[in-house]
Write a protein that holds these residues in place. Structure first.
Motif, mmCIF file in Angstrom:
data_model
loop_
_atom_site.group_PDB
_atom_site.id
_atom_site.type_symbol
_atom_site.label_atom_id
_atom_site.label_comp_id
_atom_site.label_asym_id
_atom_site.label_seq_id
_atom_site.Cartn_x
_atom_site.Cartn_y
_atom_site.Cartn_z
ATOM 1 N N PRO A 245 56.487 -76.339 -46.405
ATOM 2 C CA PRO A 245 55.196 -77.707 -46.283
ATOM 3 C C PRO A 245 55.032 -78.140 -47.714
ATOM 4 O O PRO A 245 54.531 -79.384 -48.144
ATOM 5 N N LEU A 246 54.674 -77.291 -48.713
ATOM 6 C CA LEU A 246 54.097 -77.715 -50.191
ATOM 7 C C LEU A 246 55.063 -78.896 -50.544
ATOM 8 O O LEU A 246 54.807 -79.868 -51.301
ATOM 9 N N PHE A 247 56.524 -78.732 -50.331
ATOM 10 C CA PHE A 247 57.235 -79.889 -50.960
ATOM 11 C C PHE A 247 57.184 -81.038 -50.079
ATOM 12 O O PHE A 247 57.513 -82.294 -50.643
ATOM 13 N N THR A 248 56.183 -81.273 -49.241
ATOM 14 C CA THR A 248 55.982 -82.594 -48.366
ATOM 15 C C THR A 248 54.578 -83.231 -49.065
ATOM 16 O O THR A 248 54.446 -84.365 -48.903
ATOM 17 N N LEU A 249 54.055 -82.354 -50.224
ATOM 18 C CA LEU A 249 52.906 -83.015 -50.559
ATOM 19 C C LEU A 249 53.037 -83.990 -52.117
ATOM 20 O O LEU A 249 53.651 -83.123 -52.957
ATOM 21 N N LYS A 250 52.539 -85.180 -52.122
ATOM 22 C CA LYS A 250 52.589 -85.768 -53.152
ATOM 23 C C LYS A 250 52.088 -85.338 -54.432
ATOM 24 O O LYS A 250 52.351 -85.486 -55.670
ATOM 25 N N ASN A 251 50.960 -84.345 -54.225
ATOM 26 C CA ASN A 251 50.116 -84.036 -55.326
ATOM 27 C C ASN A 251 50.442 -82.580 -55.610
ATOM 28 O O ASN A 251 49.585 -81.796 -56.068
ATOM 29 N N CYS A 252 51.789 -82.120 -55.260
ATOM 30 C CA CYS A 252 52.092 -80.833 -55.773
ATOM 31 C C CYS A 252 53.465 -80.715 -56.259
ATOM 32 O O CYS A 252 54.389 -81.273 -55.607
ATOM 33 N N VAL A 253 53.551 -80.467 -57.729
ATOM 34 C CA VAL A 253 54.586 -80.567 -58.377
ATOM 35 C C VAL A 253 55.378 -78.903 -58.252
ATOM 36 O O VAL A 253 54.650 -78.009 -58.870
ATOM 37 N N ILE A 254 56.447 -79.099 -58.274
ATOM 38 C CA ILE A 254 57.031 -77.646 -58.095
ATOM 39 C C ILE A 254 58.182 -77.579 -58.748
ATOM 40 O O ILE A 254 59.383 -78.425 -58.581
ATOM 41 N N LEU A 255 58.296 -76.611 -59.767
ATOM 42 C CA LEU A 255 59.624 -76.382 -60.518
ATOM 43 C C LEU A 255 60.068 -75.026 -60.318
ATOM 44 O O LEU A 255 59.392 -74.275 -59.723
ATOM 45 N N PRO A 256 61.339 -74.944 -60.418
ATOM 46 C CA PRO A 256 62.382 -73.726 -59.912
ATOM 47 C C PRO A 256 62.196 -72.543 -61.132
ATOM 48 O O PRO A 256 63.258 -72.335 -61.590
ATOM 49 N N HIS A 257 61.179 -72.265 -61.373
ATOM 50 C CA HIS A 257 60.842 -71.061 -62.300
ATOM 51 C C HIS A 257 61.599 -71.042 -63.688
ATOM 52 O O HIS A 257 62.407 -70.519 -63.961
#
Ligand SMILES: O=CC(=O)O
Length: 358
Positions: free
Chosen positions: A311-323
């Motif tokens: 679900p975190l990937f669905t949020l525009k206000n969450c930027v996720i990097l792969p460590h």
């Protein structure tokens, strides 16, 4: 094949995977069999491998891939009887693995600053010395943290997406507005070398003040960045940017949960470049999706990799990097060199360059 050719082939094969320098003679092969045995759980960057290979001090075998971690079953086989182990953070070093290695294992060297993948109690019980790689990665991690913070607070991923996909209409007065560092309060959860290095880089952006929380005040580090020690409550309430820089320990596990997020301002940005385990991700999702906080930038998650359906990937206000916080060529090479040197020093019974006191 003649026996001479077979010997030559054996000698050639021995040079690379077993880490013995130069051409190997029959005498060399005999000597090699008495050298300490080491297993390296990953194809680490070249500087570290070169140090091991040219040391003439160990014979080593390695999992010759950087794309997939060594399967657990293979690892349990490969560690049998080794004197030293060089691992990365994807390997869980626990009682099962240490039992499989057996009593020869004297030194463990991890190519990481974090050591939450190691069972320190089990290592201590067995008298195994542990090396790790702090400091050499501080600059790279600090740099990436600043990049992630600005990417999140100024909504850069959303902005490039809009530009590329036709969302860019006329210039609009409040479109894609974010939050700026100038005049802000930056809060650091866990003040160590990395927190200080981040603050030093943020200060020129005209941050108004730095505050931090730690188990106890750390005046020597705090004075470098003129930071004030505050309670966890105050950190949550006052921070415009809250940066997680603490290690993952039983005490910090999921320390960033709804209690913290509920106290934060709706305009605050949460950044984590330490370990995913310090955050309760369901609570973070809730805080982000309800507007309890403005945004989050994460370089670390649980699990890693985070499934693309999370679900975190669905949020525009969450930027996720792969460590990738320490992922620069120079830093990763420096980490591999330090891990190799720690291992060799430990096997010689000398103090390591960076050794964990168990
Ligand atoms: O996360 C990276 C490290 O612990 O070195």
């Amino acid at each position: 094949m003649s026996s001479r050719m077979a010997l030559r082939l054996l000698q050639r094969m021995a040079v690379t995977p077993l880490g013995f320098p130069g051409g190997v003679t029959t005498k060399g092969l005999r000597e090699m069999s008495t050298l300490p045995r080491v297993y390296v759980t990953r194809q680490i960057p070249p500087e570290g491998l070169k140090i091991l290979r040219e040391s003439g001090q160990v014979q080593f075998d390695l999992w010759d891939s950087d794309d997939i971690p060594v399967p657990r079953k293979e690892l349990l086989q490969k560690v049998k009887g080794v004197d030293g182990l060089l691992c990365v953070l994807t390997e869980k070093i626990d009682a099962e693995l240490l039992d499989a290695a057996g009593p020869n294992l004297k030194v463990l060297s991890t190519m990481s600053v974090g050591y939450d993948h190691l069972s320190l109690e089990e290592l201590k019980k067995r008298g195994i010395r542990v090396g790790y790689t702090p400091e050499v990665l501080t600059d790279a991690v600090a740099e990436l943290t600043v990049a992630l913070l600005l990417t999140t607070s100024r909504r850069l991923i959303e902005a490039t997406h809009e530009a590329k996909t036709g969302g860019w209409g006329t210039w609009r007065t409040l479109w894609l507005c974010g939050y700026e560092l100038a005049n802000s309060t930056v809060g650091i959860l866990g003040l160590g070398r990395i927190g200080v290095a981040i603050a030093e880089r943020l200060a020129p952006f005209k941050v108004k003040n730095f505050i931090y929380t730690d188990v106890a005040p750390r005046p020597d580090l705090a004075k470098v960045i003129n930071a004030e020690h505050v309670s966890m409550d105050e950190l949550a309430k006052q921070s415009d940017f809250l940066l997680v820089c603490c290690a993952l320990t039983p005490e910090t596990k999921e320390i960033c949960n709804k209690d913290l997020f509920n106290k934060m301002k709706s305009t605050s940005i949460f950044i984590n470049t330490s370990r995913g385990g310090v955050v309760n991700q369901e609570d973070l999702y809730e805080a982000l999706s309800t507007g309890q906080i403005a945004g989050a930038g994460l370089d670390v998650t649980v699990p890693e990799p985070l499934p693309t359906s999370h679900p975190l990937f669905t949020l525009k206000n969450c930027v996720i990097l792969p460590h990738v916080a320490s992922a620069s060529y120079s830093t990763r090479n420096a980490m591999s060199a330090l891990a190799a040197n720690n291992l060799l020093l430990g096997l010689r019974g000398q103090p390591m360059i960076k050794e964990l006191q168990l």
